[in-house]
Design an enzyme around this catalytic site. Structure first.
Site, PDB file in Angstrom:
ATOM      1  N   CYS A  81       5.096   6.670  -6.130  1.00 38.45           N
ATOM      2  CA  CYS A  81       5.216   5.236  -6.390  1.00 38.45           C
ATOM      3  C   CYS A  81       4.586   5.038  -7.759  1.00 38.45           C
ATOM      4  O   CYS A  81       3.370   5.113  -7.900  1.00 38.45           O
ATOM      5  CB  CYS A  81       4.489   4.394  -5.345  1.00 38.45           C
ATOM      6  SG  CYS A  81       4.505   2.639  -5.803  1.00 38.45           S
TER       7      CYS A  81
ATOM      8  N   CYS B 163       2.240   1.660  -7.838  1.00 38.34           N
ATOM      9  CA  CYS B 163       0.978   1.532  -7.105  1.00 38.34           C
ATOM     10  C   CYS B 163       0.861   2.640  -6.066  1.00 38.34           C
ATOM     11  O   CYS B 163       0.569   3.773  -6.417  1.00 38.34           O
ATOM     12  CB  CYS B 163       0.841   0.147  -6.485  1.00 38.34           C
ATOM     13  SG  CYS B 163       2.328  -0.503  -5.701  1.00 38.34           S
ATOM     14  N   SER B 164       1.096   2.341  -4.802  1.00 40.94           N
ATOM     15  CA  SER B 164       0.861   3.358  -3.778  1.00 40.94           C
ATOM     16  C   SER B 164       1.808   3.212  -2.596  1.00 40.94           C
ATOM     17  O   SER B 164       1.451   3.540  -1.476  1.00 40.94           O
ATOM     18  CB  SER B 164      -0.591   3.245  -3.282  1.00 40.94           C
ATOM     19  OG  SER B 164      -0.816   1.936  -2.773  1.00 40.94           O
ATOM     20  N   CYS B 165       3.028   2.722  -2.837  1.00 41.84           N
ATOM     21  CA  CYS B 165       3.988   2.553  -1.745  1.00 41.84           C
ATOM     22  C   CYS B 165       4.254   3.906  -1.084  1.00 41.84           C
ATOM     23  O   CYS B 165       4.458   4.914  -1.755  1.00 41.84           O
ATOM     24  CB  CYS B 165       5.281   1.936  -2.269  1.00 41.84           C
ATOM     25  SG  CYS B 165       5.019   0.287  -2.967  1.00 41.84           S
TER      26      CYS B 165
HETATM   27 FE    FE Z   1       3.452   1.000  -4.554  1.00 38.99          FE
END
Ligand code: FE
Length: 223
Positions: free
Chosen positions: A122, A125-127
């Protein structure tokens, strides 16, 4: 140190190691505080109740890569299930008792083969497919991984210990708030005849992100 107003977004692209919110205690405090403020706002505006928020947290906390491994093992063992998992992940997961959030994000399952290797990142961010794998590892959220996975996927994969030959095409998948990815790793050689439970032991978290292959039966003492 200063904390940007919108951490993780609108980054100015410079290459530094201490990405906000990843490692430092004072920033964890900041994020915890911000999460609490957002939670209070959601409740105040009647968007959801505290119980619903806690329920979602509990569901994510209850998931671990072992859940994903169970799904992959079933796909390896059952061609019909595998076909359904690739074409309609939600229906396939329901067969094993897993449900995805009713709204977004959607889940896409992609298959690694000896010709095509998927790597999930991602960049923003951190999906991550939390509904199936639980929380992402810290490195997945790091700026180093998020930026380098796109620029040099082979190099990143190699640093995780997997050298892909030139004959293998590498495809990088950028997760979003709307779409998450689960990699179906290649079934290891020598795993024929193993039970589904044994197969699940070969499936690592990293293999479902695409930075590694599944373990060999020899590696877990089953070959
Ligand atoms: Fe994300």
């Amino acid at each position: 140190m200063t904390i940007p107003e919108t951490p993780g977004r609108g980054h100015d692209g410079h290459d530094h190691e201490d990405h906000p919110g990843m490692a430092h205690d004072e920033e964890m405090g900041y994020y915890a505080l911000r999460a609490r403020a957002m939670e209070a706002l959601l409740v105040e505006k009647g968007i959801c109740s505290p119980d619903e928020i806690q329920g979602m947290v509990d569901r994510v906390e209850a998931r671990s890569p072992a859940d994903g491994a169970r799904v992959v093992a079933r796909a390896w063992a059952d061609p019909e299930f595998k076909a359904l998992l690739l074409s309609d992940p939600e229906a396939a997961l329901a067969q094993l008792g897993y449900s995805l959030p009713e709204t977004t994000p959607k889940l896409d399952v992609v298959e690694n083969t000896d010709k095509l290797h998927h790597l999930v990142v991602c960049t923003l961010c951190s999906c991550y497919p939390r509904a199936l794998l639980g929380r992402p590892p810290d490195w997945y959220k790091s700026l180093a991984y998020r930026s380098r996975a796109v620029v040099d996927p082979r190099g990143v994969i190699s640093e995780f210990g997997l050298d892909l030959g030139d004959e293998v095409e590498v495809r990088v998948l950028d997760s979003t708030a709307d779409l998450r990815y689960l990699v179906l790793p290649r079934r290891p050689k020598g795993s024929e005849g193993m039970s589904e439970e044994q197969l699940a032991e070969l499936v690592t978290r990293d293999s479902m992100i695409g930075v590694a292959n599944a373990r060999s039966p020899q590696a877990v003492g089953a070959g």
